[in-house]
Structure formats: C-alpha cells, structure tokens
Scaffold this motif. Sequence first.
Motif, PDB file in Angstrom:
ATOM      1  N   ASN A  78       0.839  -1.197   0.000  1.00 32.52           N
ATOM      2  CA  ASN A  78       0.000   0.000   0.000  1.00 32.52           C
ATOM      3  C   ASN A  78       0.871   1.243   0.000  1.00 32.52           C
ATOM      4  O   ASN A  78       1.962   1.251   0.586  1.00 32.52           O
ATOM      5  N   TYR A  79       0.356   2.277  -0.639  1.00 27.79           N
ATOM      6  CA  TYR A  79       1.009   3.590  -0.657  1.00 27.79           C
ATOM      7  C   TYR A  79      -0.065   4.617  -0.362  1.00 27.79           C
ATOM      8  O   TYR A  79      -1.085   4.662  -1.056  1.00 27.79           O
ATOM      9  N   ARG A  80       0.117   5.371   0.695  1.00 25.41           N
ATOM     10  CA  ARG A  80      -0.869   6.365   1.123  1.00 25.41           C
ATOM     11  C   ARG A  80      -2.252   5.749   1.302  1.00 25.41           C
ATOM     12  O   ARG A  80      -3.264   6.323   0.935  1.00 25.41           O
ATOM     13  N   VAL A 108       4.815  -3.324  -8.601  1.00 27.95           N
ATOM     14  CA  VAL A 108       4.168  -2.069  -8.235  1.00 27.95           C
ATOM     15  C   VAL A 108       3.554  -1.475  -9.500  1.00 27.95           C
ATOM     16  O   VAL A 108       4.230  -1.329 -10.510  1.00 27.95           O
ATOM     17  N   VAL A 113       0.024   4.142  -7.987  1.00 34.31           N
ATOM     18  CA  VAL A 113       0.799   5.026  -7.111  1.00 34.31           C
ATOM     19  C   VAL A 113       0.405   6.474  -7.366  1.00 34.31           C
ATOM     20  O   VAL A 113       0.166   7.244  -6.442  1.00 34.31           O
ATOM     21  N   ALA A 117      -1.597   9.051  -4.629  1.00 31.38           N
ATOM     22  CA  ALA A 117      -0.988  10.274  -4.102  1.00 31.38           C
ATOM     23  C   ALA A 117      -1.479  11.522  -4.814  1.00 31.38           C
ATOM     24  O   ALA A 117      -1.404  12.612  -4.260  1.00 31.38           O
ATOM     25  N   ASP A 125       6.708  13.790  -2.656  1.00 29.75           N
ATOM     26  CA  ASP A 125       7.507  12.655  -2.174  1.00 29.75           C
ATOM     27  C   ASP A 125       8.808  12.522  -2.957  1.00 29.75           C
ATOM     28  O   ASP A 125       9.866  12.264  -2.381  1.00 29.75           O
ATOM     29  N   MET A 131       9.780   7.688  -0.423  1.00 26.88           N
ATOM     30  CA  MET A 131       8.392   7.243  -0.534  1.00 26.88           C
ATOM     31  C   MET A 131       8.161   6.186   0.539  1.00 26.88           C
ATOM     32  O   MET A 131       8.981   5.284   0.701  1.00 26.88           O
ATOM     33  N   GLU A 132       7.044   6.314   1.261  1.00 25.95           N
ATOM     34  CA  GLU A 132       6.742   5.362   2.332  1.00 25.95           C
ATOM     35  C   GLU A 132       5.664   4.395   1.889  1.00 25.95           C
ATOM     36  O   GLU A 132       4.606   4.803   1.419  1.00 25.95           O
ATOM     37  N   PHE A 133       5.944   3.105   2.031  1.00 25.44           N
ATOM     38  CA  PHE A 133       5.011   2.050   1.681  1.00 25.44           C
ATOM     39  C   PHE A 133       4.678   1.236   2.920  1.00 25.44           C
ATOM     40  O   PHE A 133       5.433   1.217   3.889  1.00 25.44           O
ATOM     41  N   GLU A 134       3.567   0.529   2.851  1.00 25.14           N
ATOM     42  CA  GLU A 134       3.197  -0.413   3.903  1.00 25.14           C
ATOM     43  C   GLU A 134       3.023  -1.782   3.252  1.00 25.14           C
ATOM     44  O   GLU A 134       2.296  -1.906   2.264  1.00 25.14           O
ATOM     45  N   ARG A 160       6.172  -0.830   7.738  1.00 20.93           N
ATOM     46  CA  ARG A 160       6.258   0.458   7.059  1.00 20.93           C
ATOM     47  C   ARG A 160       7.691   0.573   6.578  1.00 20.93           C
ATOM     48  O   ARG A 160       8.631   0.458   7.370  1.00 20.93           O
TER      49      ARG A 160
END
Length: 181
Positions: A78-80, A108, A113, A117, A125, A131-134, A160
């Motif tokens: 996941n992203y955001r 991805v 993405v 965002a 970002d 860039m922060e992903f989960e 994270r």
Amino acid sequence: MSESGGMPPQRHIQHHGAQKSLRRRRRLLSVTATGALPRVVPLPTVSVQLNLTFLLVVRVRNPNPAAFRHGPADTALNYRGAAVGSGEVPAGTVPSRGAATVRMNMTVQADRVVAAAGIGGLVADVVAGEMEFEARTEVPGTVTLLGFVKRGVEARSVCRVVIGVADVTVRRQECHNKAKL
C-alpha cells in the motif's frame, strides 16, 4: 545484490494471551529495481500503464525452539492507504533459533501510485527523496513441538518501509509482527 547494513533496529511488539508470539522478526536487506513493463490500454480510453518490479530480500529470524514451515503467501503493498502492488512469498522453512533469507518479486503498478498520491503528492515525495510504503503479509504454516506435535500457526507482519527515490534503497523500516497458534 548486496546485503545492506546500517539500518536502525526495528520495533517489535509481543502479544500475549490467546495469541502466542513466535517473536518472528523481519528485516529488509535490500530492494532492487529489476524491471519495468510499459503497457498501452486502448479501450475505453487510451492510457499508458507502467508496472515496476522490485526484488525484495527479507531476513526472517525465529528465536523459538520450533522450526516454522510455511507455504506460499501473498504480500499486499500500500502507498498512502491505497493498494498499489503485490508479491508472493515463496514456501520455505525458518529453522528453530535461526534465520532464513526470503527473496520475492514485488510488482508495483505506477498508475495506482499516481492515483493514490495525486500528482502533487507524488511530486512532493519525489522532491523529498523518499516514498513510504506499507507491506502486509499473512503467512500460514506449521510448527512441530517436541518432535511430533504439529500445530497450525499464522504469522502476520505489517511493515512500514521508506524507500529512497534516487537509489531505490531501504532508508527506514518499522515492522510489527505477531503469530497465532
């Protein structure tokens, strides 16, 4: 592919009661971009999509006296807060009081993405350089206790991960893991 070091220690949460912890810890060793696949979709409107593939190398440690055998499992990326990719954890074993290195391809979808965002958020970002992903993974498996008692176990991990944009390396990570017998 190098096994990058110098990462801060990860936080770890143990759960007690009905959920017994296997205290499995995951540590990303590296993330490497391995390919890009552009695709043009003609209908209903012409759009260009881009899928990026990354090779993730994860070190899984099992401090318990029972080995953990598991089948293949899916990882959701996941992203955001939006689903942007997926990967498959191959079947394997993490030895008792030992560790295993797991290599998996993560795909991805770049259009997702951007949608997650928005152009402004994505540009922010990229300019920030991170860039922060989960990543969420649920791995069903078994442990053998005392050499003959087999128990089903489900290990769950939510990580994270902050990826550097320019060098595609792991900058920071924080994982929360739990297991249920």
